[in-house]
Design a protein around this motif. Structure first.
Motif, PDB file in Angstrom:
ATOM      1  N   TYR A 250      12.789  25.933 -47.071  1.00  0.00           N
ATOM      2  CA  TYR A 250      13.851  26.782 -47.612  1.00  0.00           C
ATOM      3  C   TYR A 250      14.743  27.297 -46.477  1.00  0.00           C
ATOM      4  N   ARG A 253      16.904  24.422 -44.902  1.00  0.00           N
ATOM      5  CA  ARG A 253      17.996  23.875 -45.714  1.00  0.00           C
ATOM      6  C   ARG A 253      19.353  24.323 -45.162  1.00  0.00           C
ATOM      7  N   LYS A 257      20.924  20.239 -45.914  1.00  0.00           N
ATOM      8  CA  LYS A 257      21.028  20.763 -47.271  1.00  0.00           C
ATOM      9  C   LYS A 257      20.011  20.186 -48.251  1.00  0.00           C
ATOM     10  N   ASP A 258      19.689  18.902 -48.152  1.00  0.00           N
ATOM     11  CA  ASP A 258      18.822  18.275 -49.153  1.00  0.00           C
ATOM     12  C   ASP A 258      17.368  18.170 -48.721  1.00  0.00           C
ATOM     13  N   LEU A 260      14.891  20.171 -49.101  1.00  0.00           N
ATOM     14  CA  LEU A 260      13.913  20.697 -50.057  1.00  0.00           C
ATOM     15  C   LEU A 260      13.312  19.604 -50.944  1.00  0.00           C
TER      16      LEU A 260
END
Length: 311
Positions: A250, A253, A257-258, A260
């Motif tokens: 978390y 990220r 960004k991706d 997770l």
């Protein structure tokens, strides 16, 4: 100007780094593994640590944030979430104490003055990054972690490659524990105590795990008994592990960004990796103990494991 130092004989990475530092004329020196690729702004995030008013002159090294490039196999995806946890959370937590266990050898920026003050790398240690981290901190140089400085690296994708790499890492950790066990004689080193004790407890945990497994197998095979508490303790630790991975990804990220979406693969870590890591301690312990009688003039050499099946 490009200066090339041709090291004809393999005397280990630490020796090669020493030759490079002694040949370098700059005060700020970046070291990077040959198979790694720096993010375009990585150095822009690292260098300001050395020139920050009031505190920058104390900074001896800044370690970057390694990211996994090869992500096509189960082992590489497990390592992806592992790196996010180890680098993302553990280093952040250790920095609360002002000390870290180790820089990430794949990408580090050093102050040359600090390296010379610490006596450069120990060429007889199998892990150069752990060794220099402790030498710098014992000389009261600050070692920092910069999560924005991304470095894209390759990781092993075979069990043999993983075993070979982690055996060296584990041996190096044990060697550093033994070499610096005198820190408890110096109260000025007290902020290193928790880092040292945590490492020792990790080794003891692996030994106790191995002993408990042997006892459980014996009781199951010969006494037809089954010890359920071990299973429940394992389940509890696995849940804590997955919670740690969730928090780590978390946080990470922000930089990817991706990331997770790789949380699903984290479930394999306590199932597979814990057992491998515990066994590594058992195999690495005899090797690490040799440091007590090893000549410091010797050179620790090793060969790189596989760096990905698909790249």
């Amino acid at each position: 100007m490009l200066r090339v130092v041709n090291v004809l004989q393999n005397k280990g990475k630490a020796n090669a780094l020493q030759q490079g530092v002694l040949a370098a004329k700059a005060e700020i020196i970046a070291t990077i593994d040959s198979d790694a690729i720096l993010d375009k702004d990585a150095l822009r995030y690292m260098i300001p640590h050395f020139i920050t008013p009031n505190y920058g002159e104390r900074v001896g090294a800044v370690t970057g944030n390694p990211r996994i490039r090869n992500r096509t196999s189960l082992l590489s995806k497990i390592q992806l979430v592992e790196y996010a946890s180890i680098i993302g959370l553990i280093k952040r937590t250790q920095r609360v104490l002002g000390k870290v266990m180790t820089v990430s050898g794949v990408f580090v920026v050093f102050r040359k003055k600090a390296l010379l003050d610490a006596g450069l790398w120990d060429t007889d240690l199998i892990t150069d990054d752990i060794g220099i981290t402790w030498k710098l901190q014992r000389k009261f140089w600050d070692v920092r972690y910069e999560p924005k400085a991304l470095c894209w690296m390759l990781v092993p994708e075979t069990v043999k490659g993983i075993w070979k790499q982690r055996l060296r890492w584990t041996q190096g950790g044990i060697e550093v524990i033994l070499r610096h066990m005198d820190i408890f004689l110096d109260w000025r080193q007290r902020r290193l105590y928790p880092i040292y004790i945590e490492q020792v407890l990790s080794v003891l945990w692996a030994i106790l795990w191995f002993v408990s497994v042997i006892i459980s197998i014996y009781q199951f095979v010969f006494l037809h008994e089954y010890i359920s508490p071990i299973l429940w303790i394992g389940n509890y630790l696995s849940i804590i592990c997955l919670m740690q991975f969730s928090v780590a990804l978390y946080i990470e990220r922000t930089y990817e960004k991706d990331i997770l979406k790789f949380l699903l693969w984290a479930i394999w870590y306590p199932v597979l990796y814990w057992h491998i890591n515990a066994l590594l301690v058992i195999f690495a312990l005899p090797r690490g103990l040799k440091i007590l009688r090893k000549d410091k003039k010797q050179f620790a050499t090793w060969e790189s494991p596989d760096r990905g099946l698909h790249l």
